[in-house]
Design a protein around this motif. Structure first.
Motif, PDB file in Angstrom:
ATOM      1  N   GLU A 144       0.625  -1.354   0.085  1.00  0.00           N
ATOM      2  CA  GLU A 144       0.018   0.134   0.157  1.00  0.00           C
ATOM      3  C   GLU A 144       0.901   1.418  -0.119  1.00  0.00           C
ATOM      4  O   GLU A 144       2.082   1.177   0.320  1.00  0.00           O
ATOM      5  CB  GLU A 144      -0.876  -0.092   1.186  1.00  0.00           C
ATOM      6  N   THR A 146       1.076   5.908   0.425  1.00  0.00           N
ATOM      7  CA  THR A 146       0.388   6.976   1.054  1.00  0.00           C
ATOM      8  C   THR A 146      -0.952   7.439   0.145  1.00  0.00           C
ATOM      9  O   THR A 146      -1.852   7.865   0.717  1.00  0.00           O
ATOM     10  CB  THR A 146       1.388   8.308   0.880  1.00  0.00           C
ATOM     11  N   ASP A 148      -3.108   5.324  -1.337  1.00  0.00           N
ATOM     12  CA  ASP A 148      -3.436   4.474  -0.724  1.00  0.00           C
ATOM     13  C   ASP A 148      -4.077   4.424   0.567  1.00  0.00           C
ATOM     14  O   ASP A 148      -4.952   3.580   0.880  1.00  0.00           O
ATOM     15  CB  ASP A 148      -3.692   2.970  -1.531  1.00  0.00           C
ATOM     16  N   GLU A 149      -3.267   5.037   1.249  1.00  0.00           N
ATOM     17  CA  GLU A 149      -3.443   5.032   2.679  1.00  0.00           C
ATOM     18  C   GLU A 149      -3.212   3.523   3.302  1.00  0.00           C
ATOM     19  O   GLU A 149      -4.191   2.869   3.257  1.00  0.00           O
ATOM     20  CB  GLU A 149      -4.786   5.715   3.298  1.00  0.00           C
ATOM     21  N   SER A 150      -1.981   3.340   3.618  1.00  0.00           N
ATOM     22  CA  SER A 150      -1.524   2.015   4.035  1.00  0.00           C
ATOM     23  C   SER A 150      -2.356   1.641   5.233  1.00  0.00           C
ATOM     24  O   SER A 150      -2.851   0.304   5.618  1.00  0.00           O
ATOM     25  CB  SER A 150      -0.278   2.008   4.319  1.00  0.00           C
ATOM     26  N   SER A 152      -5.424   3.293   7.628  1.00  0.00           N
ATOM     27  CA  SER A 152      -6.405   4.577   7.891  1.00  0.00           C
ATOM     28  C   SER A 152      -6.624   4.824   9.265  1.00  0.00           C
ATOM     29  O   SER A 152      -6.440   4.145  10.372  1.00  0.00           O
ATOM     30  CB  SER A 152      -7.840   4.288   7.050  1.00  0.00           C
ATOM     31  N   SER A 153      -6.962   6.064   9.693  1.00  0.00           N
ATOM     32  CA  SER A 153      -7.249   6.328  10.959  1.00  0.00           C
ATOM     33  C   SER A 153      -8.500   5.666  11.657  1.00  0.00           C
ATOM     34  O   SER A 153      -8.344   5.234  12.781  1.00  0.00           O
ATOM     35  CB  SER A 153      -7.919   8.038  11.000  1.00  0.00           C
ATOM     36  N   ASP A 179       4.223   6.008   5.472  1.00  0.00           N
ATOM     37  CA  ASP A 179       2.903   6.553   5.377  1.00  0.00           C
ATOM     38  C   ASP A 179       2.702   7.206   6.889  1.00  0.00           C
ATOM     39  O   ASP A 179       2.003   8.415   7.033  1.00  0.00           O
ATOM     40  CB  ASP A 179       1.961   5.353   5.167  1.00  0.00           C
ATOM     41  N   LEU A 180       2.728   6.414   8.082  1.00  0.00           N
ATOM     42  CA  LEU A 180       2.444   7.137   9.299  1.00  0.00           C
ATOM     43  C   LEU A 180       3.466   7.906   9.874  1.00  0.00           C
ATOM     44  O   LEU A 180       3.253   8.659  10.763  1.00  0.00           O
ATOM     45  CB  LEU A 180       2.095   6.114  10.032  1.00  0.00           C
ATOM     46  N   PRO A 186       1.891  13.157   7.642  1.00  0.00           N
ATOM     47  CA  PRO A 186       0.823  12.447   8.580  1.00  0.00           C
ATOM     48  C   PRO A 186       0.255  13.239   9.786  1.00  0.00           C
ATOM     49  O   PRO A 186       0.925  14.215  10.088  1.00  0.00           O
ATOM     50  CB  PRO A 186       1.785  11.346   9.195  1.00  0.00           C
ATOM     51  N   ASP A 190      -1.528   9.688  13.588  1.00  0.00           N
ATOM     52  CA  ASP A 190      -0.951   8.741  12.679  1.00  0.00           C
ATOM     53  C   ASP A 190       0.571   8.421  13.416  1.00  0.00           C
ATOM     54  O   ASP A 190       0.917   7.266  13.516  1.00  0.00           O
ATOM     55  CB  ASP A 190      -0.441   9.361  11.081  1.00  0.00           C
TER      56      ASP A 190
END
Length: 191
Positions: A144, A146, A148-150, A152-153, A179-180, A186, A190
């Motif tokens: 995944e 950034t 596709d958001e590896s 999500s929140s 990503d985080l 982020p 995140d």
């Protein structure tokens, strides 16, 4: 295959215990057959008291940025590419994402003798599947990104609650840390 005859759900009963079962769904209509869904899997235990594992497939990405790149040898240049290197994207769907990422994970868990269920990350995020029903969760985010958001929140919130309640998580993915926790982008949550 099993024909669902226009139903939105199908229940399988009496699946053989201690055996891996893999499922995909495709829709058909006058226009033909759709691409199949991601593969889901399950393994029912002969002893209902056996600890059950949940496998979560979070690898949804399917875009040109993970296509295979190839530079032909020799002097071949693709038409219209004049003086460039000839390097091109090879759109080979299976090399990009075959949507069966859960299969090797299921087979690895099966080799330990543990029964398991599996689902897509969207089922956890929507609340359709509860992590709390499983003492062990293996979450595979694959490649995944950034875009596709590896992770999500909503997924982070559900996993944090699961871990706070004493759950056990194994999380894998090639871009989760980037990503985080990259330099910019982020949220504080995140990080």
């Amino acid at each position: 295959g099993v024909h669902g005859a226009g139903t939105l759900s199908l229940t399988f009963t009496n699946l053989t215990a201690d055996t891996d079962h893999f499922f995909r769904v495709a829709a058909t209509n006058a226009g033909g057959e759709s691409l199949p869904s991601e593969t889901v899997a399950c393994r029912r235990a002969s002893d209902p008291a056996t600890t059950k594992v949940l496998l979560v497939n979070g690898f949804d990405r399917f875009d040109r940025f993970i296509n295979l790149r190839q530079t032909p040898s020799g002097t071949y240049k693709p038409p219209g590419h004049g003086g460039n290197s000839g390097t091109m994207d090879r759109v080979i769907a299976r090399g990009n994402n075959a949507f069966d990422y859960g299969v090797p994970h299921a087979q690895a868990v099966s080799a330990t003798g543990f029964p398991y269920d599996s689902c897509q990350n969207e089922a956890v995020a929507s609340g359709l599947v509860s992590l709390s029903a499983y003492p062990i969760v293996i979450w595979a985010s694959g490649q995944e990104s950034t875009a596709d958001e590896s992770f999500s929140s909503t997924e982070q919130t559900r996993v944090a609650a699961y871990l706070s309640a004493g759950g056990n998580l194994f999380l894998s993915g090639s871009e989760i840390a980037w990503d985080l926790d990259r330099a910019s982008g982020p949220t504080a949550a995140d990080r």
